[in-house]
Design an enzyme around this catalytic site. Structure first.
Site, mmCIF file in Angstrom:
data_model
loop_
_atom_site.group_PDB
_atom_site.id
_atom_site.type_symbol
_atom_site.label_atom_id
_atom_site.label_comp_id
_atom_site.label_asym_id
_atom_site.label_seq_id
_atom_site.Cartn_x
_atom_site.Cartn_y
_atom_site.Cartn_z
ATOM 1 N N ASP A 11 1.006 -1.271 0.017
ATOM 2 C CA ASP A 11 0.089 -0.155 0.085
ATOM 3 C C ASP A 11 0.936 1.231 -0.021
ATOM 4 O O ASP A 11 2.120 1.134 0.265
ATOM 5 C CB ASP A 11 -0.886 -0.030 1.407
ATOM 6 N N SER A 12 0.266 2.265 -0.183
ATOM 7 C CA SER A 12 1.110 3.711 -0.115
ATOM 8 C C SER A 12 1.756 4.011 1.428
ATOM 9 O O SER A 12 2.409 4.632 1.518
ATOM 10 C CB SER A 12 0.172 4.845 -0.619
ATOM 11 N N CYS A 74 -4.393 -1.254 -2.064
ATOM 12 C CA CYS A 74 -4.677 0.026 -1.982
ATOM 13 C C CYS A 74 -5.522 0.423 -3.292
ATOM 14 O O CYS A 74 -5.205 -0.058 -4.293
ATOM 15 C CB CYS A 74 -3.400 0.789 -2.364
ATOM 16 N N GLU A 158 -3.251 8.383 8.827
ATOM 17 C CA GLU A 158 -1.854 8.359 8.830
ATOM 18 C C GLU A 158 -1.358 9.063 10.350
ATOM 19 O O GLU A 158 -0.361 8.457 10.837
ATOM 20 C CB GLU A 158 -1.088 8.894 7.682
ATOM 21 N N CYS A 190 -11.027 3.300 -0.281
ATOM 22 C CA CYS A 190 -9.867 3.519 -0.111
ATOM 23 C C CYS A 190 -9.313 2.602 1.393
ATOM 24 O O CYS A 190 -10.010 2.688 2.403
ATOM 25 C CB CYS A 190 -9.606 5.025 0.387
ATOM 26 N N HIS A 192 -7.320 3.119 3.622
ATOM 27 C CA HIS A 192 -7.020 4.136 4.827
ATOM 28 C C HIS A 192 -8.201 3.896 5.820
ATOM 29 O O HIS A 192 -8.432 4.164 6.896
ATOM 30 C CB HIS A 192 -6.741 5.258 4.560
HETATM 31 N N1 DGL Z 1 -4.922 3.680 0.910
HETATM 32 C C1 DGL Z 1 -4.997 4.110 -0.498
HETATM 33 C C2 DGL Z 1 -6.199 3.755 -1.236
HETATM 34 O O1 DGL Z 1 -6.764 2.568 -0.772
HETATM 35 C C3 DGL Z 1 -4.494 5.414 -0.706
HETATM 36 C C4 DGL Z 1 -4.103 6.582 0.198
HETATM 37 C C5 DGL Z 1 -3.351 7.373 -0.701
HETATM 38 O O2 DGL Z 1 -2.203 7.023 -0.721
HETATM 39 O O3 DGL Z 1 -3.850 8.472 -1.178
HETATM 40 O O4 DGL Z 1 -6.566 4.358 -2.179
#
Ligand code: DGL
Length: 279
Positions: A11-12, A74, A158, A190, A192
């Site tokens: 993931d990012s 992600c 985050e 997302c 996150h």
């Molecule tokens: N967790 C990521 C997603 O599912 C992206 C968050 C990001 O890096 O912008 O899109």
């Protein structure tokens, strides 16, 4: 035969941990290697070519660790880079968009589905398409889709601000239009966002199903392992390895309250832009 090679997950940043946790739940025998590209996060406001390059580099790193499968934990990277990764991986690749769309279609009663994600994920329209295709597959008509981008959610997640007033106010701003549209199902598109599920659920109110794309993807990971006969059936203690491209202590301090059991531990640093990739 049991295949004890690890599953590679990237993931990012820390969002993919919401997917990893679900994989651990349904596949307790599997070893995993997690890579969080924290130093280059967020991905959600970057150009598609950038996200594709980053994703290919992350994949090269995981392949160098002899993974048997790659999970794109992600939504942004799934939306932009799945095709590129699938063509070059030489191992099965699981993304999170299609599984999330399937769950949403099975959950909705009134056909009004909300999708929240990063600017990148929403602007590609892949989610909307995936939900529409899933509706078609199940013979469901009259689906209405309402979308919104929630860029600040990523930073709040985050930052570890999972249950706080700033997050509550931000969520109210982003989610009120969807609530007013009368949706009964909300896809957290997302990885996150499930970290903020408590606040999101409070704002949306009772009777709204929140779809966690990680949960949906974990069951796909299980079926793909079985279909390819690469599941780990052994009794050995599975290994849980963590890598980040940024500060390891910071990564662990944000991730630990979420993963529990003293995890992650022994996180190592790796910068994947050492891999030169052609897009
Ligand atoms: N967790 C990521 C997603 O599912 C992206 C968050 C990001 O890096 O912008 O899109």
């Amino acid at each position: 035969m049991a295949d004890t090679r690890p599953i590679g997950v990237f993931d990012s940043g820390i969002g993919g941990l919401t997917v990893l946790r679900e994989i651990w739940k349904v596949l307790p025998n599997e070893s995993t290697i997690y890579f969080g590209d924290n130093s280059r996060a967020p991905y959600g406001n970057k150009a598609s070519s950038t996200v594709i390059r980053y994703s290919l580099q992350n994949m090269e790193f995981l392949k160098s660790r002899d993974v048997k499968m790659i999970v794109i934990a992600c939504n942004t990277a799934s939306a932009y880079a799945y095709e590129a990764l699938k063509d070059r991986a030489n191992v099965p690749v699981v993304e999170v968009v299609t599984p999330g769309a399937e769950v949403a279609i099975r959950a909705t009663k009134n056909g009004k589905i909300g999708i929240i994600g990063t600017k990148a994920t929403i602007s590609t329209g892949v989610y909307k398409k995936a939900v529409e295709q899933s509706a078609l597959k199940h013979g469901i008509k009259n689906i209405e889709i309402f979308q919104n981008t929630c860029p600040l959610f990523v930073s709040l997640a985050e930052e570890g601000w999972w249950d706080n007033e700033v997050t509550r106010l931000t969520a109210k701003e982003y989610l009120t239009p969807l609530k007013e549209a009368g949706i009964d199902t909300l896809v957290m598109a997302c990885t996150h966002y499930p970290l903020l599920a408590k606040v999101i659920g409070e704002i949306m109110g009772e009777g709204i199903t929140l779809v966690n794309t990680g949960e949906a993807a974990a069951s796909v990971v299980k079926s793909v392992l079985e279909e390819n006969d690469i599941a780990a059936t052994g009794t050995d203690e599975p290994k849980k390895e963590f890598f980040t491209s940024d500060d390891t202590a910071m990564f662990e301090s944000i991730a630990t309250p979420f993963l529990g059991e003293g995890l992650p531990s022994g996180t190592q640093k790796f910068i994947t832009d050492v891999y030169k990739v052609e897009i």
